[in-house]
Design an enzyme around this catalytic site. Structure first.
Site, short mmCIF file in Angstrom:
data_model
loop_
_atom_site.label_atom_id
_atom_site.label_comp_id
_atom_site.label_asym_id
_atom_site.label_seq_id
_atom_site.Cartn_x
_atom_site.Cartn_y
_atom_site.Cartn_z
N HIS A 1 -12.11 -4.04 8.73
CA HIS A 1 -12.62 -3.92 7.36
C HIS A 1 -13.94 -3.13 7.34
CE1 HIS A 1 -9.86 -7.32 6.83
NE2 HIS A 1 -9.97 -7.20 5.52
N GLU B 1 0.82 -1.22 0.00
CA GLU B 1 0.00 0.00 0.00
C GLU B 1 0.85 1.26 0.00
OE1 GLU B 1 -0.75 -2.72 1.63
OE2 GLU B 1 -2.64 -3.21 0.63
#
Ligand SMILES: Cc1ncc(C[n+]2csc(CCOP(=O)(O)OP(=O)(O)O)c2C)c(N)n1
Ligand SMILES: [Mg+2]
Lengths: 332, 325
Positions: free
Chosen positions: B128, B59
């Site tokens: 999440h 990322e």
């Protein structure tokens, strides 16, 4: 061993650039310590000038450079104006970043220098992205990213190097190894055999060069640049040198053996070494001296001019944040 | 006018932008196969693997590399997969992308869109499910938007891709399948709220999927004779103060509702602004709805404990009206 005999003019240019970098940083340190005009921290690269001079000699103006908090030498050698740089260090109008970045964020996009960085290792992924764009746009510039020996223990080192290999990007990663990470000896905090070994483990070609030998660096970089211009793949260059000052100009570096820096200077100062090479190749003492004096003159003058330059206009504190939702319109 | 899902509206925006501008490209994990929510489906076939680029699970490198690429002439669309994973690229976004233009004295721009699907998505648990829009709104240098409808996910993404500032683009992953008519000719102007429903009794300010819940709440309230005005802010920075202040001037009652944690949430910013500029005109106490400052669970009943519902918005509106001065 190196010999400047075959390329006398290059040798002279390399020495001249190292003299300019040294003089710039000596003046910057004086401005910080004697004059109290540099208010923030500066990280001198005194003793490390060979890397900047030898690498940049082989880059074109459009090639891209990213650097570190210890980036004055790299920036100057890439072609930035010494006056704009000194103004930036003093936080003045007309500084390369309008006085908003200072030493740690020095940048000159007109000469392809996309910035020093205040965050260790952060430029590694950004540089990979610059090379990525070059590939997408189909032009043939190359990218050089310089980082310190401490940066190889940060995550972006792995992520950025892997990225460059996966996408076969035209980029050279340079680990300018001055043996210290702030006040810690880097080797005491680093597993394995360091930058070059880590690059090899990613399938990257890796070269090690004497970081105090400007001729050797320039030779090595000429070869690497040719390979990158022919389409890559990415490479790593490990240049071992030595940080002669403290971490910042304020740091007396009492954490290392008292004679370490002076011993290094005697043995390995890159400027002294290059002077000796040029002398042996037939350059006169007078010419060598004049390179030194010209550099001194330039940077004394630059500091004086920078000192006489006003601070930036107050309203620039709100400029260039963003177009949409700009604080020039409404900050809250 | 085509009827599109929230997902396909975004897909159309990317497709139309990429056809118009060769420098637009997308980069993220698993994009080649259409992205984890199918929001890039078919784009690899049309634009090739360089412009719909897969990425390693890195990322920081996705964000950092896209930034480097943005500084020298391309317009990357960064896919972070789940907004939670974007936290692995926080330095790149907050210290680098948001600050470069300023620190370098205006020498650089970072024209990029950072897509971060956020929000509750049944039983995805604590790593999440987050909505961190107020964090980004706190960072000078970033534009922060939260589309809540298919139309907005088309028009706002088109505008974000064309924008020269970095745009944090927070889609809600609970609503990929909601459908609506999408007018491709509709342009979005940053900082302009949308009045989703007009009313004169109480102002409900919201964004993202909670704005949809606010519309449901307003419909329920109308059955009780309460005429609620629903303002979908759509962008948090900049945000449409004018629309909120005008509406509050009319109704005298304010409810702010969002899915993210209430404490330090953007709702507080709205309430503070109304208090400063129009506090004397309020006719009842302000109500602020957000998640309790706790963590999202896996078990559905526990997950629901943190959910702001349309029923809660109805109750909040009733309360501010009942306690009218
Ligand atoms: C991410 C991050 N951690 C810590 C620091 C503080 N810091 C600034 S320079 C430095 C040492 C870096 O060492 P190295 O990479 O070898 O570069 P050098 O200073 O030797 O040129 C540290 C720890 C920082 N700027 N960024
Ligand atoms: Mg070091």
């Amino acid at each position: 061993m190196t010999s400047a005999g075959h390329n006398f003019e290059r040798g002279r240019l390399l020495l001249e650039m190292m003299e300019r970098i040294r003089a710039f940083e000596e003046q910057a340190c004086l401005a910080a310590e004697r004059d109290k005009l540099v208010l923030g921290a500066i990280h001198p690269s005194i003793g490390q000038e060979a890397v900047a001079a030898g690498i940049m000699h082989n880059l074109l103006k459009d090639d891209i450079l990213l650097s570190t908090h210890r980036g004055h030498g790299h920036t100057l050698a890439k072609g930035a104006s010494s006056l704009a740089m000194m103004r930036e260090l003093l936080g003045r109008e007309g500084g390369c970043c309008g006085g908003k970045g200072g030493s740690m964020h020095i940048a000159d996009f007109d000469v392809g220098m996309l910035g020093a960085n205040g965050v260790v290792g952060a430029n590694i992924t950004i540089a990979a992205g610059a090379a990525h764009a070059i590939k997408l746009l189909g032009d043939n510039r190359i990218v050089v990213d310089i980082f310190g020996d401490g940066a190889i223990n940060r995550g972006p080192f792995l992520e950025g190097m892997n990225w460059a290999v996966v996408f076969k990007l035209p980029i050279l990663f340079i680990c300018e190894d001055n043996q210290y990470s702030a006040t810690t000896r880097t080797s005491s905090m680093t597993a394995g055999d360091g930058a070059a070994a880590r690059a090899v483990s990613l399938g990257m070609q890796s070269t090690t060069v004497d970081g105090n030998d400007v001729e050797a660096i320039a030779d090595t970089m000429a070869d690497i640049a040719a390979r990158l211009r022919a389409g890559g793949p990415p490479e790593l260059l490990h240049a071992k040198t030595y940080r002669r000052t403290g971490h910042t100009s304020f740091d007396p570096a009492t954490y290392r053996p008292a004679n370490e820096a002076t011993e290094e200077e005697k043995k390995n100062d890159p400027i002294k070494r290059q002077r000796a090479i040029l002398l042996a190749a037939g350059m006169s003492e007078a010419e060598i001296q004049s390179l030194h004096e010209n550099a001194q003159k330039e940077m004394i003058d630059v500091l004086k001019k920078a000192t006489d330059t006003p601070f930036p206009a107050n309203e620039t504190a709100f400029q260039d944040v963003q177009d949409i939702g700009s604080p020039m319109v409404e900050a809250y | 006018m085509p009827k599109l899902s929230y997902r396909d509206a975004s897909l159309a925006a990317v497709q139309h932008s990429m056809r118009e501008d060769q420098t637009v490209w997308c980069v993220g994990e698993d994009l080649g196969r259409g992205g984890v929510f199918g929001q890039y489906k078919g784009l690899r076939e049309e634009f090739g693997e360089e412009r719909i680029s897969d990425a390693p699970i890195s990322e920081a490198a996705i964000m950092g590399a896209a930034f480097g690429a943005a500084m020298i002439g391309t317009r990357p669309i960064v896919e972070m997969r789940f907004s939670d994973f974007a936290l692995c690229a926080t330095d790149e976004l907050v210290n680098q992308i948001a600050k470069a233009r300023f620190m370098f004295g205006g020498q650089s721009r970072a024209p990029m869109v950072i897509r971060k699907p956020m929000g509750l998505w049944r039983s995805s648990a604590a790593q999440h499910s987050q909505s961190l829009e107020s964090w980004y709104a706190h960072i000078p240098g970033l534009v922060v938007v939260c589309p809540g409808t298919p139309q907005d996910n088309y028009s706002m993404l088109m505008a974000a891709i064309a924008c020269d500032d970095p745009v944090v683009y927070l889609e809600h992953k609970g609503i990929w399948d909601i459908e609506g008519e999408v007018d491709f000719s509709k342009k979005y102007e940053f900082g302009k709220a949308k009045i989703r429903r007009e009313g004169s009794d109480v102002t409900i300010v919201s964004w993202s999927n909670t704005a949809n819940l606010a519309v449901e709440a307003a419909e329920a309230l109308s059955g009780q004779g309460v005429n609620a005005e629903v303002i979908d802010l759509r962008s948090l920075w900049p945000w449409d103060k004018e629309a909120v202040l005008q509406s509050v001037a009319k109704t005298g009652h304010l409810v702010v509702a969002h899915e993210s944690v209430a404490v330090g949430g953007f709702g507080a910013e709205i309430v503070a602004t109304v208090a400063e500029k129009a506090g004397h005109t309020l006719k009842g106490p302000v109500r602020r709805l957000g998640a309790p400052r706790s963590l999202v669970s896996y078990a559905p009943n526990l997950e629901d404990m943190l959910r702001v519902t349309s029923e809660m918005i109805v109750t909040a509106a009733q309360e501010t009206l009942e306690k009218a001065n």
